[in-house]
Design a protein around this motif. Structure first.
Motif, PDB file in Angstrom:
ATOM      1  N   ARG A 170       0.982  -1.165   0.085  1.00  0.00           N
ATOM      2  CA  ARG A 170      -0.092   0.012  -0.031  1.00  0.00           C
ATOM      3  C   ARG A 170       0.906   1.302  -0.048  1.00  0.00           C
ATOM      4  N   ASN A 218       4.416 -11.171  -3.593  1.00  0.00           N
ATOM      5  CA  ASN A 218       4.121 -11.075  -5.220  1.00  0.00           C
ATOM      6  C   ASN A 218       5.419 -10.416  -5.799  1.00  0.00           C
ATOM      7  N   ASP A 266       0.010 -16.927  -9.728  1.00  0.00           N
ATOM      8  CA  ASP A 266      -1.322 -16.273  -9.246  1.00  0.00           C
ATOM      9  C   ASP A 266      -2.062 -15.998 -10.253  1.00  0.00           C
ATOM     10  N   GLU A 319     -16.029 -14.447  -1.194  1.00  0.00           N
ATOM     11  CA  GLU A 319     -16.558 -13.296  -0.542  1.00  0.00           C
ATOM     12  C   GLU A 319     -17.942 -13.777   0.249  1.00  0.00           C
ATOM     13  N   TYR A 336     -12.633 -11.494   1.119  1.00  0.00           N
ATOM     14  CA  TYR A 336     -13.027 -10.951   2.336  1.00  0.00           C
ATOM     15  C   TYR A 336     -13.979 -11.573   3.329  1.00  0.00           C
TER      16      TYR A 336
HETATM   17  P1  C2E Z   1      -3.193 -10.351  -6.230  1.00  0.00           P
HETATM   18  O1  C2E Z   1      -1.729 -10.809  -5.927  1.00  0.00           O
HETATM   19  O2  C2E Z   1      -3.897 -11.450  -6.860  1.00  0.00           O
HETATM   20  O3  C2E Z   1      -3.822 -10.142  -4.900  1.00  0.00           O
HETATM   21  C1  C2E Z   1      -5.083 -10.277  -4.348  1.00  0.00           C
HETATM   22  C2  C2E Z   1      -6.072  -8.892  -4.605  1.00  0.00           C
HETATM   23  O4  C2E Z   1      -7.220  -9.197  -4.336  1.00  0.00           O
HETATM   24  C3  C2E Z   1      -5.716  -7.736  -3.541  1.00  0.00           C
HETATM   25  O5  C2E Z   1      -5.681  -6.544  -4.089  1.00  0.00           O
HETATM   26  C4  C2E Z   1      -6.628  -7.991  -2.313  1.00  0.00           C
HETATM   27  O6  C2E Z   1      -6.978  -6.881  -1.345  1.00  0.00           O
HETATM   28  C5  C2E Z   1      -7.734  -8.547  -3.360  1.00  0.00           C
HETATM   29  N1  C2E Z   1      -8.800  -9.290  -2.695  1.00  0.00           N
HETATM   30  C6  C2E Z   1      -8.661 -10.442  -1.594  1.00  0.00           C
HETATM   31  N2  C2E Z   1      -9.923 -10.746  -1.296  1.00  0.00           N
HETATM   32  C7  C2E Z   1     -10.525 -10.092  -2.266  1.00  0.00           C
HETATM   33  C8  C2E Z   1     -12.225 -10.307  -1.960  1.00  0.00           C
HETATM   34  O7  C2E Z   1     -12.792 -11.047  -1.576  1.00  0.00           O
HETATM   35  N3  C2E Z   1     -12.976  -9.556  -2.908  1.00  0.00           N
HETATM   36  C9  C2E Z   1     -12.152  -8.564  -3.754  1.00  0.00           C
HETATM   37  N4  C2E Z   1     -12.947  -7.785  -4.518  1.00  0.00           N
HETATM   38  N5  C2E Z   1     -10.825  -8.433  -3.844  1.00  0.00           N
HETATM   39  C10 C2E Z   1     -10.026  -9.372  -2.718  1.00  0.00           C
HETATM   40  P2  C2E Z   1      -4.660  -5.548  -3.975  1.00  0.00           P
HETATM   41  O8  C2E Z   1      -4.000  -5.623  -2.441  1.00  0.00           O
HETATM   42  O9  C2E Z   1      -5.410  -4.090  -4.629  1.00  0.00           O
HETATM   43  O10 C2E Z   1      -3.550  -5.838  -4.939  1.00  0.00           O
HETATM   44  C11 C2E Z   1      -3.806  -5.891  -6.391  1.00  0.00           C
HETATM   45  C12 C2E Z   1      -2.843  -6.492  -7.178  1.00  0.00           C
HETATM   46  O11 C2E Z   1      -1.381  -5.583  -6.931  1.00  0.00           O
HETATM   47  C13 C2E Z   1      -2.252  -8.050  -6.432  1.00  0.00           C
HETATM   48  O12 C2E Z   1      -3.133  -9.061  -6.971  1.00  0.00           O
HETATM   49  C14 C2E Z   1      -0.782  -8.021  -7.003  1.00  0.00           C
HETATM   50  O13 C2E Z   1      -1.003  -8.465  -8.349  1.00  0.00           O
HETATM   51  C15 C2E Z   1      -0.455  -6.739  -6.995  1.00  0.00           C
HETATM   52  N6  C2E Z   1       0.396  -6.279  -5.870  1.00  0.00           N
HETATM   53  C16 C2E Z   1       0.028  -6.049  -4.664  1.00  0.00           C
HETATM   54  N7  C2E Z   1       1.132  -5.956  -3.752  1.00  0.00           N
HETATM   55  C17 C2E Z   1       2.173  -6.312  -4.394  1.00  0.00           C
HETATM   56  C18 C2E Z   1       3.568  -6.371  -4.271  1.00  0.00           C
HETATM   57  O14 C2E Z   1       4.045  -6.093  -3.175  1.00  0.00           O
HETATM   58  N8  C2E Z   1       4.419  -6.473  -5.560  1.00  0.00           N
HETATM   59  C19 C2E Z   1       3.788  -6.571  -6.705  1.00  0.00           C
HETATM   60  N9  C2E Z   1       4.716  -7.148  -7.935  1.00  0.00           N
HETATM   61  N10 C2E Z   1       2.543  -6.632  -6.945  1.00  0.00           N
HETATM   62  C20 C2E Z   1       1.626  -6.405  -5.886  1.00  0.00           C
END
Ligand code: C2E
Ligand code: MG
Ligand code: MG
Ligand code: MG
Length: 290
Positions: free
Chosen positions: A61, A118, A179, A239, A258
């Protein structure tokens, strides 16, 4: 005059604006990394059917001083584009491993079984990346089995060097997850050429598990493929209790979403560990009758 550049800048988000916005965000990110504006949340991955904590996934974040919380979906692509993802990714890996070591020290057996990080395609193309992973494990005192590296199909599709790096990381004893499985340049052949331990089945397919057999077909098949290949399977984006129940019936034993928990601060996750890792939203096992 109406069509001059002030029009596009002020009223129409076109390509130039996006390029300018990317450049600004890239510069802001440099400051963010140096200035402590980045932090990690940790989302539980739980076992089905009861929702007990298994592992956690680290999710970055950015608390931007003017814009508030910025989504990784917005700034990770920018960092990938300008190359900053390499330093940023190193920071994520170090911070997640440092936090995991702290939980192991403070909570022992109640600590998450591992922390998922990730890793983007660009990081996998750094020749030294596998060594970086080994160095961070040594620095933080973690065992390789305490870490999971999450990569996407797209990152390793058709890319020899990236696959070699993934193999080198797996050879350390670190687990590898594919992933968002099913949404990238999917090829089932990838499961044979790329070293992988766990499939993370994308929310796209999880959303449909309570629909018709046809709608649920992909999630059903992916569970079977994972089992046949001896891989773990995690259902992402769960969810509702109904989805959790269906996934359990399909053979999924790990889930994230969630319904069980949103991504939590390190502090809040510590609270959960102190309480024994039991989620508040346990799913009752379905009746045994088939
Ligand atoms: P991801 O690795 O597929 O992570 C899962 C995403 O789905 C996360 O969004 C999480 O908050 C969200 N999520 C989990 N459960 C639910 C649910 O029940 N409903 C919904 N609608 N969403 C859910 P987030 O945190 O916004 O991250 C989005 C993407 O950003 C991640 O998808 C990943 O591809 C990337 N990301 C996040 N952190 C990192 C990081 O440290 N490094 C890299 N390279 N990519 C990252
Ligand atoms: Mg992930
Ligand atoms: Mg995912
Ligand atoms: Mg996903």
């Amino acid at each position: 005059k109406e069509q001059g550049k002030s029009r596009s800048v002020r009223y129409s988000p076109d390509m130039d604006d996006r390029a300018a916005e990317h450049a600004r965000m890239g510069a802001d990110l440099q400051r963010a990394l140096a200035g402590g504006e980045l932090f990690l949340l940790y989302q539980p991955v739980v076992t089905l059917p009861h929702g007990d904590l298994s592992s956690v996934e680290a999710l970055i974040r950015w608390r931007h001083p003017e814009r508030g919380l910025v989504s990784p979906a917005e700034f990770i692509p920018v960092a990938e584009h300008n190359g900053m993802i390499v330093r940023l990714g190193d920071w994520v890996l170090r911070e997640a491993c440092r936090q995991m070591a702290e939980w192991k020290r403070d909570y022992g057996d109640a600590a998450p079984s591992r922390v998922g990080v990730n890793v983007s395609a660009r990081q996998l193309r750094e020749p030294a990346f596998a060594q970086t992973v080994a160095d961070v494990l040594a620095e933080t005192g973690l065992r390789p089995s305490d870490l999971l590296v999450e990569i996407t199909e797209t990152a390793v599709f058709d890319d020899g060097p990236a696959v070699e790096t993934v193999a080198a990381i797996q050879a350390l004893g670190v687990a590898i997850a594919l992933d968002d499985f099913g949404t990238g340049h999917s090829s089932l052949g990838l499961l044979r050429t790329c070293p992988v331990d766990i499939l993370k089945v994308d929310k796209l397919f999880v959303d449909e598990v309570t629909g018709t057999a046809e709608q649920a077909a992909i999630a059903t098949s992916l569970a079977q493929i994972a089992r046949a290949l001896g891989l773990g399977a995690v259902a992402e984006g769960v969810e509702t209790p109904a989805q959790a129940m269906r996934l359990y019936q399909m053979g999924y034993r790990l889930a994230q979403g969630y319904h069980f928990s949103r991504p939590l601060s390190a502090e809040d996750l510590g609270g959960l560990l102190a309480a024994g890792g039991r989620g508040p939203d346990a799913v009752e096992p379905p009746a045994l009758a088939s």
